[in-house]
Design a protein around this motif. Sequence first.
Motif, PDB file in Angstrom:
ATOM      1  N   UNK A 384     -25.923   0.425  23.542  1.00  0.00           N
ATOM      2  CA  UNK A 384     -26.390   1.627  24.231  1.00  0.00           C
ATOM      3  C   UNK A 384     -26.404   2.802  23.258  1.00  0.00           C
ATOM      4  N   UNK A 385     -25.385   2.892  22.381  1.00  0.00           N
ATOM      5  CA  UNK A 385     -25.330   3.971  21.381  1.00  0.00           C
ATOM      6  C   UNK A 385     -26.521   3.870  20.421  1.00  0.00           C
ATOM      7  N   UNK A 386     -26.830   2.643  19.984  1.00  0.00           N
ATOM      8  CA  UNK A 386     -27.991   2.448  19.105  1.00  0.00           C
ATOM      9  C   UNK A 386     -29.273   2.894  19.794  1.00  0.00           C
ATOM     10  N   UNK A 387     -29.401   2.539  21.067  1.00  0.00           N
ATOM     11  CA  UNK A 387     -30.603   2.869  21.808  1.00  0.00           C
ATOM     12  C   UNK A 387     -30.754   4.375  21.961  1.00  0.00           C
ATOM     13  N   UNK A 388     -29.656   5.057  22.269  1.00  0.00           N
ATOM     14  CA  UNK A 388     -29.723   6.515  22.427  1.00  0.00           C
ATOM     15  C   UNK A 388     -30.074   7.190  21.108  1.00  0.00           C
ATOM     16  N   UNK A 389     -29.517   6.668  20.014  1.00  0.00           N
ATOM     17  CA  UNK A 389     -29.841   7.235  18.702  1.00  0.00           C
ATOM     18  C   UNK A 389     -31.319   7.038  18.386  1.00  0.00           C
ATOM     19  N   UNK A 390     -31.862   5.867  18.733  1.00  0.00           N
ATOM     20  CA  UNK A 390     -33.271   5.604  18.481  1.00  0.00           C
ATOM     21  C   UNK A 390     -34.149   6.524  19.313  1.00  0.00           C
ATOM     22  N   UNK A 391     -33.782   6.751  20.567  1.00  0.00           N
ATOM     23  CA  UNK A 391     -34.583   7.627  21.419  1.00  0.00           C
ATOM     24  C   UNK A 391     -34.550   9.068  20.908  1.00  0.00           C
ATOM     25  N   UNK A 392     -33.390   9.500  20.414  1.00  0.00           N
ATOM     26  CA  UNK A 392     -33.323  10.835  19.821  1.00  0.00           C
ATOM     27  C   UNK A 392     -34.211  10.930  18.581  1.00  0.00           C
ATOM     28  N   UNK A 393     -34.254   9.858  17.797  1.00  0.00           N
ATOM     29  CA  UNK A 393     -35.112   9.852  16.607  1.00  0.00           C
ATOM     30  C   UNK A 393     -36.584   9.940  17.007  1.00  0.00           C
ATOM     31  N   UNK A 394     -36.965   9.247  18.080  1.00  0.00           N
ATOM     32  CA  UNK A 394     -38.348   9.318  18.548  1.00  0.00           C
ATOM     33  C   UNK A 394     -38.683  10.719  19.053  1.00  0.00           C
ATOM     34  N   UNK A 395     -37.715  11.371  19.719  1.00  0.00           N
ATOM     35  CA  UNK A 395     -37.932  12.754  20.161  1.00  0.00           C
ATOM     36  C   UNK A 395     -38.121  13.677  18.968  1.00  0.00           C
ATOM     37  N   UNK A 396     -37.279  13.482  17.932  1.00  0.00           N
ATOM     38  CA  UNK A 396     -37.410  14.311  16.725  1.00  0.00           C
ATOM     39  C   UNK A 396     -38.768  14.106  16.069  1.00  0.00           C
ATOM     40  N   UNK A 397     -39.216  12.841  16.003  1.00  0.00           N
ATOM     41  CA  UNK A 397     -40.510  12.538  15.380  1.00  0.00           C
ATOM     42  C   UNK A 397     -41.656  13.159  16.169  1.00  0.00           C
ATOM     43  N   UNK A 398     -41.560  13.126  17.514  1.00  0.00           N
ATOM     44  CA  UNK A 398     -42.600  13.742  18.336  1.00  0.00           C
ATOM     45  C   UNK A 398     -42.664  15.235  18.112  1.00  0.00           C
ATOM     46  N   UNK A 399     -41.498  15.871  18.015  1.00  0.00           N
ATOM     47  CA  UNK A 399     -41.460  17.314  17.757  1.00  0.00           C
ATOM     48  C   UNK A 399     -42.030  17.654  16.379  1.00  0.00           C
ATOM     49  N   UNK A 400     -41.668  16.841  15.379  1.00  0.00           N
ATOM     50  CA  UNK A 400     -42.170  17.083  14.025  1.00  0.00           C
ATOM     51  C   UNK A 400     -43.693  16.965  13.989  1.00  0.00           C
ATOM     52  N   UNK A 401     -44.215  15.950  14.675  1.00  0.00           N
ATOM     53  CA  UNK A 401     -45.666  15.770  14.701  1.00  0.00           C
ATOM     54  C   UNK A 401     -46.354  16.959  15.360  1.00  0.00           C
ATOM     55  N   UNK A 402     -45.748  17.471  16.441  1.00  0.00           N
ATOM     56  CA  UNK A 402     -46.325  18.625  17.131  1.00  0.00           C
ATOM     57  C   UNK A 402     -46.285  19.871  16.243  1.00  0.00           C
ATOM     58  N   UNK A 403     -45.190  20.065  15.520  1.00  0.00           N
ATOM     59  CA  UNK A 403     -45.080  21.222  14.628  1.00  0.00           C
ATOM     60  C   UNK A 403     -46.112  21.160  13.505  1.00  0.00           C
ATOM     61  N   UNK A 404     -46.454  19.959  13.068  1.00  0.00           N
ATOM     62  CA  UNK A 404     -47.374  19.802  11.938  1.00  0.00           C
ATOM     63  C   UNK A 404     -48.842  19.815  12.347  1.00  0.00           C
ATOM     64  N   UNK A 405     -49.127  19.463  13.613  1.00  0.00           N
ATOM     65  CA  UNK A 405     -50.542  19.272  13.968  1.00  0.00           C
ATOM     66  C   UNK A 405     -51.031  20.132  15.131  1.00  0.00           C
ATOM     67  N   UNK A 406     -50.158  20.631  15.984  1.00  0.00           N
ATOM     68  CA  UNK A 406     -50.614  21.315  17.188  1.00  0.00           C
ATOM     69  C   UNK A 406     -50.759  22.826  16.967  1.00  0.00           C
ATOM     70  N   UNK A 407     -51.626  23.434  17.794  1.00  0.00           N
ATOM     71  CA  UNK A 407     -51.752  24.893  17.852  1.00  0.00           C
ATOM     72  C   UNK A 407     -50.737  25.386  18.882  1.00  0.00           C
ATOM     73  N   UNK A 408     -49.675  26.011  18.394  1.00  0.00           N
ATOM     74  CA  UNK A 408     -48.554  26.385  19.270  1.00  0.00           C
ATOM     75  C   UNK A 408     -48.591  27.849  19.716  1.00  0.00           C
ATOM     76  N   UNK A 409     -49.576  28.605  19.237  1.00  0.00           N
ATOM     77  CA  UNK A 409     -49.588  30.056  19.486  1.00  0.00           C
ATOM     78  C   UNK A 409     -49.621  30.382  20.969  1.00  0.00           C
TER      79      UNK A 409
END
Length: 550
Positions: A384-409
């Motif tokens: 369960x700990x591994x799974x939660x860590x993986x889900x947090x990593x996916x959340x971080x990756x989604x945020x990074x992708x949005x910061x790099x590609x989306x218009x956030x203004x």
Amino acid sequence: MEDDPLASEAGFAGLGLRDELLRSLTNLGYEEPTPIQREAIPPLVAGHDLVGQAATGTGKTAAFALPVLQRLTAGRADAGPAALVLVPTRELAEQVSQAVHRYGRELDVRVLPVYGGQPIGRQLQALRRGVDVVVGTPGRVLDHIERETLRLGDVRTVVLDEADEMLDMGFAEDIEAILAETPADRQTVLFSATMPPRIDSIARRHLRDPVRITMGRKAVAPDELPLVRQSAYMVARAHRTAALGRILDVEAPSAAIVFCRTREEVDQVTEALNGRGYRAEALHGGMSQDQRDRVMGRLRGGTTELLVATDVAARGLDVEQLTHVINFNVPAAPEAYVHRIGRVGRAGREGCAITLAEPREQRMLKAIERLTGQRITLEKLPTVTDLRARRLELTRAALQNSLETDDLERYRVVLDSLTGEFDAENVALAAIRLLHEAAGGDADEEEIPSPAAAPRERAPRPAGGGRDRPGVTRLFFNIGRRAGLRPQDLVGAIAGESGLSAREIGAIQITDRFALVEVPESAADMVIMAMRRSTIRGRRPTVRRERLVR
């Protein structure tokens, strides 16, 4: 498709092929013949019989299709086919038929696929008009022979493709009957991924001094070896579905095939994965061809990420986007494992092959390692700990992708209004939490016990008393020799309708009026239900557990 190997006009010109075929290959963009094509085409063009051992992906369809087309007579008007190709499944029949049509486009070749599940009227019309090449499954080809709608007196070449699979499906006697209808001086070609003794027996009886060719998977340079990571997880049967979901969550494949043994298992796993939020589709023999085509279209189009399939339904499929092959069970034979994992890691693409196994199946994993010469790493199931860590990593990756590609203004007004009242860091953390929870977040998960800690499963009591072997049940069929019943009829019907593999069907006893068939106890109810919807030798049988008189 399997047989789109690159080949050039210059490369094929050296194999003695006619100009029309060379132009078709050039127009298709082929560059160089594959090793099996280079070795098989010259002797086949010269008229020799041939036995070839070749895995999926080596280019074997072109290796026999091009010589078949080479030997066609120009302007041929005969109604009967000049070539017959026998294959185990409808998918492979369509695939081979399409390949022959593409290669023979400039020859105006008339190709007809024949298989069950397709309206027979359309096949009858095409046969009356005349065909050059018939590509079909043994059952439907024999059906046409018995109807006298397919005459094989003009056949010059017979190809047995995936011969080992046809024998596993119970087609041995059908193949013998079909070959008996062809001329004795025909050319016979046999391709098989494996070469058990019964394949050698067929070759000795029906082939004349054949050329023998053995090919492994497509050869690549050491620095271009397919990057297939092979691993296995030890899981108790009761927790296998939960373990599959856990592994998929951690692996996050772009596209994957999950292999199951039976249709019922395919449907159960598909439902479970969809309930977990995945876009999963089932593929098995109980589906119509249109349904299968739609499923494959969605997988190739990216609207489906997981395909859950039986071996027979997935035979011959090649999906370029695949990143993972997952065995929900250890395959019944090491060769089946090789066929499955060959669908990823092609042409230098990265791939992953994962197997769920019970501790008692470790010997089978060792047999697979001996066959492949590669190690299967035993992994620890994600916690369960591994799974939660993986889900947090996916959340971080989604945020990074949005910061790099989306218009956030356009969201700045929300940020300004909140940071006037709250700390900016807390605002960011709250936004991350909402995103994380929307994606599944820390949904309640229970630890999956290791097999050693899991309660030992008690072997079910065999139906019918002490004569049955442990874990095996005898089923009664109210049809026997008087109805013309043969063992292969039972094997073909059970394997085709229930999804149970031919290797899992045990001893068969046929009397004048009834038959008894051994099947795994765990699959008995599934087989009984499947047989109620099927016919054998034109009759709908009554099927139940054997009742013993004491």
